[in-house]
Motif scaffolding. Structure first.
Motif, PDB file in Angstrom:
ATOM      1  N   UNK A 268     -61.241  32.447 -55.996  1.00 23.50           N
ATOM      2  CA  UNK A 268     -60.419  31.989 -54.877  1.00 23.50           C
ATOM      3  C   UNK A 268     -59.210  32.905 -54.798  1.00 23.50           C
ATOM      4  N   UNK A 269     -58.944  33.434 -53.621  1.00 16.22           N
ATOM      5  CA  UNK A 269     -57.801  34.330 -53.518  1.00 16.22           C
ATOM      6  C   UNK A 269     -57.442  34.646 -52.090  1.00 16.22           C
ATOM      7  N   UNK A 270     -56.533  35.597 -51.958  1.00 14.78           N
ATOM      8  CA  UNK A 270     -56.100  35.996 -50.633  1.00 14.78           C
ATOM      9  C   UNK A 270     -54.835  36.812 -50.693  1.00 14.78           C
ATOM     10  N   UNK A 271     -54.323  37.135 -49.525  1.00 17.03           N
ATOM     11  CA  UNK A 271     -53.123  37.948 -49.387  1.00 17.03           C
ATOM     12  C   UNK A 271     -52.047  37.153 -48.679  1.00 17.03           C
ATOM     13  N   UNK A 272     -50.793  37.391 -49.050  1.00 15.21           N
ATOM     14  CA  UNK A 272     -49.644  36.798 -48.371  1.00 15.21           C
ATOM     15  C   UNK A 272     -49.775  35.275 -48.338  1.00 15.21           C
ATOM     16  N   UNK A 273     -49.842  34.667 -47.136  1.00 13.65           N
ATOM     17  CA  UNK A 273     -50.009  33.225 -47.060  1.00 13.65           C
ATOM     18  C   UNK A 273     -51.270  32.749 -47.746  1.00 13.65           C
ATOM     19  N   UNK A 274     -52.312  33.600 -47.747  1.00 19.42           N
ATOM     20  CA  UNK A 274     -53.521  33.274 -48.481  1.00 19.42           C
ATOM     21  C   UNK A 274     -53.290  33.224 -49.977  1.00 19.42           C
ATOM     22  N   UNK A 275     -52.367  34.053 -50.464  1.00 22.76           N
ATOM     23  CA  UNK A 275     -51.995  34.004 -51.876  1.00 22.76           C
ATOM     24  C   UNK A 275     -51.170  32.778 -52.205  1.00 22.76           C
ATOM     25  N   UNK A 276     -50.328  32.340 -51.258  1.00 19.76           N
ATOM     26  CA  UNK A 276     -49.513  31.140 -51.497  1.00 19.76           C
ATOM     27  C   UNK A 276     -50.399  29.911 -51.660  1.00 19.76           C
TER      28      UNK A 276
END
Length: 660
Positions: free
Chosen positions: A145-153
């Motif tokens: 599970x992951x992401x960047x920026x808001x996806x990281x939050x």
């Protein structure tokens, strides 16, 4: 008001004056060298604003460049045995990823769930999707599970959720996942009461309690430096409700902020190798049991000494941060081009290898040259690593990954160095790998030199490139929350994409760069899929948009070689793409009074949105700014995304649960 918080010595800048909250629009503000604290949050979160007036080099700049970190932090504590990991240059040897030594992770299906950047829009929209996946019993299937920026939050908050935990100044956290993520109300059941009600324990409630600028201003007034106020505000605004501890040391206590790792076993392993951690009162938080392995990241913009970065020749790369290691796993030199008033030659830096996350953010040991991993090694141990001046917490990782101002600051001409060092995210960086000249001019760097870090979305807005390094991954659920709406009428077989057709990061994965060359983003190194797969995927998304039941498309893509990212081609990966968009069937079921309040357009076109002055501006592709929302806005967005998953449950079930 939040209590006084520890002020970092990492950037060594003076405390900033309090932030004005009376400005109108980010574009209307001009930035000067003496007024960077006024309006900078709005201007930089949106990556907009006018260019500062150029100045000549100053004694301040000279002093900043000379002030590289030379001493360890945390009272000169040194970590005895810090593991290092890298992807070997030996292509005949498969990569043994550290998390695959954890039985519960290895047992999960080779499927990743990735959320794009998009600030609060992503954070809130993802709560609806996660709640729907939870309802369908799908979350236990994902390995990552992951992401960047808001996806990281949202990935951080969900992964490290601590149920029923007392949080000072907040109250007790949610008791379970359903309460944490909030309910999903179907469109025909929407009422004013369902829209206005907000469970204070729900993650959606974090963005409605107060205005973001008011919170940021309070942190500055309470003595925090500008860089730490950003980190502190990300914690207060997005992570605190999940039970994630404070990122800074409380006054009057000897305990450092809590570090983070995967589980109790990985924690005890770190303690066993590093007695100084226990002696220094370091504690860890761990992921909630059963969660996928969290992987987020932030961009390496370049060495502080090389600013300003040349806008038309950027070299931004994502550094992955996960519970075990932080770094850039493949061995690669990166060249940075300067664009100041004085001509400077390009510089090359080794951005390679990773160290255990608890040790990230400090300077290397004095004998690093004798401990580096050879190019054929995957694992090693670095001894006597000085503790960072500032403890690298989960909030630090998430906040760095959402600092969208980094590119704007780093390219603002002769102000770049002073401005970045004053209000940017500047950290010591060092590589545990052995320098190589493969593909570049060769790397040279001073150990632990200051590096500018920023939003992961500046270099990869979905975290796709780091996920594709893991060749065992077979399926990826990509949740795209772009503000760029999908163009339903464009024929992707007849012409390549333009910026207004589809999210720029998706185009970039297929080798189409749609951002202007002097934009704040650098997707030039993200070409990972064969271009022949692009038009079929786009067409499927457009067909789904016309059907009106949710913009979702399943498509198999071919991975291509990308040496810059350490990705080997020749294999196929299945994508299931969700694209945030107007959903016509959902709109048809919304009560008439609410449709009028939303100001849903009569025309069925995903690029025609409610006006900005509506109660639901540009819904569902709501603007990035302001970061806060009303309860009605937050609930409606999560209701839409959650309903879309439920409405297409057969597609998600087949893709996620039926893998064999």
């Amino acid at each position: 008001n939040p209590p006084h918080m520890h002020c970092s010595t990492r950037n060594s800048q003076p405390k900033m004056a309090h932030l004005s909250t009376s400005f109108s629009t980010p574009r209307s503000k001009s930035l000067t060298a003496v007024a960077l604290s006024a309006g900078v949050v709005a201007a930089f979160v949106l990556l907009k604003g006018s260019e500062p007036r150029p100045t000549t080099s100053s004694p301040i700049k000279t002093a900043i460049l000379a002030a590289e970190t030379t001493t360890g932090g945390q009272d000169s504590i040194a970590f005895e045995h810090t593991k290092a990991f890298q992807m070997s240059n030996n292509s005949n040897v498969g990569v043994r990823w550290p998390e695959m030594d954890i039985p519960e992770i290895k047992a999960k299906k080779p499927i990743a769930l990735l959320f794009s950047g998009g600030g609060t829009r992503t954070f809130i929209g993802a709560t609806g999707m996660l709640r729907a996946f939870t309802d369908l019993g799908l979350m236990d299937n994902f390995r990552y599970l992951g992401g960047a920026s808001g996806g990281g939050w949202i990935s951080s908050a969900y992964s490290y959720f601590a149920p029923n935990k007392d949080m000072p100044g907040w109250g007790k956290t949610a008791g379970n996942d359903s309460q944490l993520l909030g309910p999903i109300v179907y469109p025909e059941d929407l009422t004013n009461e369902t829209l206005t009600h907000m469970d204070p324990k729900c993650l959606r409630g974090t963005v409605v309690r107060r205005q973001y600028l008011v919170l940021f201003n309070q942190l500055l007034q309470n003595g925090m430096s500008f860089p730490d106020a950003w980190i502190g505000s990300v914690h207060e605004f997005y992570l605190k409700a999940a039970g994630i501890p404070r990122p800074f040391r409380d006054d009057g206590t000897s305990k450092p902020p809590k570090l983070f790792t995967f589980n109790e076993k990985t924690k005890e392993d770190v303690y066993a190798r590093n007695p100084s951690l226990r002696a220094g009162n370091y504690e860890f938080v761990t992921q909630k049991k059963g969660r996928p392995f969290m992987t987020i990241g932030f961009s390496a913009i370049g060495p502080l000494a090389s600013l300003p970065i040349k806008k038309t020749n950027k070299s931004y790369r994502v550094i992955e941060c996960n519970p075990l290691y932080t770094g850039r796993f493949n061995i690669r030199n990166v060249t940075y081009y300067t664009n100041g008033s004085e001509e400077q030659p390009p510089v090359s830096r080794l951005l390679a290898g990773s160290i255990e996350t608890f040790a990230f953010g400090g300077i290397p040991p004095s004998n690093l040259e004798y401990q580096r991993l050879t190019n054929d090694q995957q694992y090693g141990v670095i001894t006597s690593v000085p503790a960072p001046n500032e403890t690298f917490t989960l909030t630090h990782a998430a906040a760095l990954g959402g600092w969208g101002a980094a590119s704007k600051l780093a390219t603002m001409g002769d102000y770049a160095t002073e401005a970045t060092d004053a209000i940017g995210q500047v950290w010591p960086y060092w590589s545990p790998s052995t320098p190589t000249s493969t593909g570049d001019e060769g790397a040279s760097s001073s150990p632990g030199e200051k590096f500018v870090l920023g939003d992961a979305g500046l270099a990869d807005n979905v975290h796709m490139t780091n996920m594709l390094k893991r060749e065992e991954i077979e399926r990826i659920v990509l949740c795209e929350f772009s503000s760029i709406t999908l163009n339903m009428s464009w024929n992707a077989y007849e012409r390549p994409p333009q910026y207004t057709d589809i999210a720029d990061e998706i185009s970039g994965y297929f080798g189409y760069i749609t951002d202007p060359i002097d934009s704040n983003y650098d997707y030039t190194a993200t070409h990972v899929f064969d271009q022949s797969d692009f038009a079929p995927l786009v067409t499927k998304l457009q067909d789904a948009a016309r059907a009106g039941t949710g913009v979702i498309a399943r498509h198999t893509v071919t991975v291509i070689d990308n040496p810059e990212q350490g990705i080997r081609g020749g294999r196929q990966v299945e994508l299931l793409v969700y694209y945030l968009s107007r959903t016509f069937s959902w709109e048809d079921m919304v009560p008439k009074w609410l449709a009028n309040e939303i100001e849903i357009p009569d025309v069925r076109d995903t690029q025609v949105l409610p006006p900005l002055n509506s109660s639901f501006p540009n819904f569902p592709n709501v603007p990035l700014w302001p970061l806060d929302m009303t309860p009605q806005q937050a609930n409606l967005l999560a209701d839409l995304t959650g309903w879309t998953v439920h409405n297409n449950s057969a597609i998600f079930q087949d893709f996620i649960a039926n893998w064999e």
